[in-house]
Enzyme design. Structure first.
Site, PDB file in Angstrom:
ATOM      1  N   SER A 157       0.892  -1.164   0.096  1.00  0.00           N
ATOM      2  CA  SER A 157      -0.089  -0.136   0.006  1.00  0.00           C
ATOM      3  C   SER A 157       0.740   1.229  -0.141  1.00  0.00           C
ATOM      4  CB  SER A 157      -1.079   0.131   0.929  1.00  0.00           C
ATOM      5  OG  SER A 157      -1.826  -0.936   1.234  1.00  0.00           O
TER       6      SER A 157
ATOM      7  N   ARG B 261       1.032   7.894   6.287  1.00  0.00           N
ATOM      8  CA  ARG B 261       0.090   6.843   7.081  1.00  0.00           C
ATOM      9  C   ARG B 261      -1.020   7.518   6.949  1.00  0.00           C
ATOM     10  NH1 ARG B 261       0.500   2.457   9.140  1.00  0.00           N
ATOM     11  NH2 ARG B 261       2.898   2.631   8.834  1.00  0.00           N
TER      12      ARG B 261
ATOM     13  N   HIS C 260      -2.787   6.582   3.799  1.00  0.00           N
ATOM     14  CA  HIS C 260      -3.021   4.924   3.991  1.00  0.00           C
ATOM     15  C   HIS C 260      -4.008   4.792   4.730  1.00  0.00           C
ATOM     16  CE1 HIS C 260      -2.196   1.118   5.732  1.00  0.00           C
ATOM     17  NE2 HIS C 260      -1.959   0.933   4.854  1.00  0.00           N
TER      18      HIS C 260
END
Length: 217
Positions: A15, A40, A43
């Site tokens: 990812s 992050r 994500h």
């Protein structure tokens, strides 16, 4: 339709690779010291706008890490944000995460003063010892109360993560925090959420966790 064959333990890594590729395709280069945090959050949300809207005060990441190394307490405005923080990694740094939203004394203080519980919980947190990191993902009233406590000289947070989501006073509350001298990570605009607050906390924690292979993702 074809699917990628990715081992379960490699899904996060893959990812992050996709996020990096798409950022490059968009011509976006992230600051090295902030890239792992922004990635992050992307994500967590699948929203690339955070590459533009996440705003950091000077040396915020460095100061946050110093606080975490010193055993900081992370205070959240919601149980959801508290639940999303990696407690094991935080405890390895001799820190802890707290949320007071359901405490009876906080509920009573909210009733007496006409605050939201989130705002009242900031008053309770202000008396905690040691470095404090506030992770606010839902309640702009919590950010407003933090601003008031800072202005009154009753609180000096090591970091404020200000990412509440919504429409009422959200943008204004974030701007208030950006007027202080306190280190901050703010998601400008209306977007945010408890999941974003937790993601930022975890990005900071993972960057300090030498046992985690993806600490720079």
């Amino acid at each position: 339709m074809e699917f990628e064959h990715v081992k379960p333990m490699d899904i996060e890594k893959r990812s992050m690779e996709i996020i990096g590729q798409e950022l490059a395709e968009k011509g976006i280069t992230l600051p090295a010291d902030k890239a792992h945090i922004i990635k992050r959050v992307i994500h967590t949300t699948a929203d690339f706008e955070y590459a533009d809207t996440l705003t950091f005060s000077e040396h915020a990441v460095e100061k946050a890490k110093e606080a975490l190394r010193a055993g900081a307490t992370i205070v959240t405005d919601t149980k959801m944000a508290w639940s999303g923080i990696n407690k094991r990694t935080l405890e390895n740094l001799h820190g802890k995460a707290c949320n007071f939203i359901s405490d009876e004394d906080v509920a009573e203080a909210a009733r007496q003063h006409g605050f939201t519980r989130s705002a009242a919980s900031m008053d309770k947190a202000a008396s905690l010892p040691g470095p404090l990191i506030f992770a606010i993902g839902n309640a702009p009233t919590a950010l407003i109360r933090l601003y008031e406590l800072i202005e009154e000289g009753k609180l000096a947070p090591a970091l404020i993560i200000g990412v509440p989501v919504g429409f009422v006073n959200v943008v204004q509350a974030k701007e208030l925090i950006m007027e202080t001298d306190v280190p901050y990570i703010i998601a400008r605009g209306r977007k945010g959420g408890s999941n974003v607050a937790a993601a930022i906390c975890n990005a900071l924690l993972y960057d300090l966790d030498s046992s985690r292979g993806m600490k720079k993702s």
